[in-house]
Design an enzyme around this catalytic site. Structure first.
Site, PDB file in Angstrom:
ATOM      1  CE1 TYR A  58      -3.860   2.304   0.551  1.00 48.63           C
ATOM      2  CE2 TYR A  58      -2.471   3.323   2.229  1.00 48.63           C
ATOM      3  CZ  TYR A  58      -3.601   3.354   1.420  1.00 48.63           C
ATOM      4  OH  TYR A  58      -4.456   4.429   1.473  1.00 48.63           O
ATOM      5  CB  SER A  97       0.308   1.177  -4.334  1.00 40.76           C
ATOM      6  OG  SER A  97      -0.509   1.475  -3.214  1.00 40.76           O
TER       7      SER A  97
END
Length: 246
Positions: free
Chosen positions: A156, A159
């Site tokens: 996460y 990203s």
């Protein structure tokens, strides 16, 4: 006059949570909405809420990892409205704070397919129309995890850093066409999906001593989509109650 009067806006992940709040808030400011989401039933419910209050909205089912469906989304928008003024890349998923050693290839690839590649594909699909118009706004929902790491999940965090980098690239290259591209970096935001988790989560590390509301993120998105933000380009704006300053 409303701040987004007659602006045609695509919002992904708009069937619930922050996306739903953004869609309803945009409609209240006069925008024409495409409610894009994998969950068509909920997307239709959001569109109906907007229509029932005098707004204009269409639901569209889309899996943002499928390029052909993103193409169909853009074609549908142009068929209904003839232009695209705002793209709000809101759809995203979370890795539940999974650290690097516990992150599988499948989790990593899924995180990047939804959080990054979909933003890349959809931005590239709307950019030619915005260039033709000589105007437009792209708003990417990143995260404070794109600015700091701390104990956030590996995939996460990576990203969302990628989303911020990509936002800056778009802003540098396409501003000359009258297109402004910015990112929003929310901290912990209360939504139906996070409400239960936040019941036992302390707020003492947030200077404002509370979690954010989806409506507050929507208000920031309205500003970035509006003509008021005409000199905003390449900005990555935190909305986290001050969490990242300490």
């Amino acid at each position: 006059m409303s701040r987004l009067q007659n602006k045609v806006c695509i919002i992904t992940g708009a069937a619930s949570g922050m996306g739903e709040s953004e869609a309803i808030a945009f409609a209240e400011q006069g925008a024409k909405l495409i409610i894009a989401d994998l969950n068509l039933e909920q997307a239709n419910q959001v569109a109906e809420k907007i229509i029932n209050t005098g707004g204009e909205a269409f639901a569209f089912q889309v899996d943002v990892t499928q390029f052909d469906q993103l193409q169909q989304l853009v074609e549908f928008t142009l068929e209904k409205f003839g232009r695209i003024d705002v793209l709000l890349n809101n759809a995203g998923i979370f890795d539940k704070y999974t650290n690097s050693l516990d992150t599988t290839d499948e989790l990593w690839d899924t995180m990047f397919a939804i959080n990054v590649k979909a933003v890349f594909h959809l931005s590239n699909l709307v950019l030619p129309k915005m260039i033709e118009q000589g105007s437009g706004a792209i708003i990417n929902i990143a995260s404070i995890a794109g600015l700091v790491a701390q104990m956030g999940g590996a995939s996460y965090t990576a990203s969302k850093h990628a989303v911020i980098g990509y936002t800056k690239h778009l802003a540098a290259v396409y501003a000359k066409h009258g297109i402004k591209i910015n990112a929003i970096c929310p901290g912990t935001i209360r939504t139906p999906m996070t409400a239960k988790m936040l019941e036992t989560r302390p707020t003492d590390k947030i200077p404002l001593d509370r979690f954010g509301e989806a409506s507050e993120v929507a208000e920031l998105a309205i500003f970035l989509a509006s003509d008021e933000a005409r000199f905003m380009n390449g900005s990555c704006i935190t909305i986290d109650g001050g969490y990242t300053i300490i």
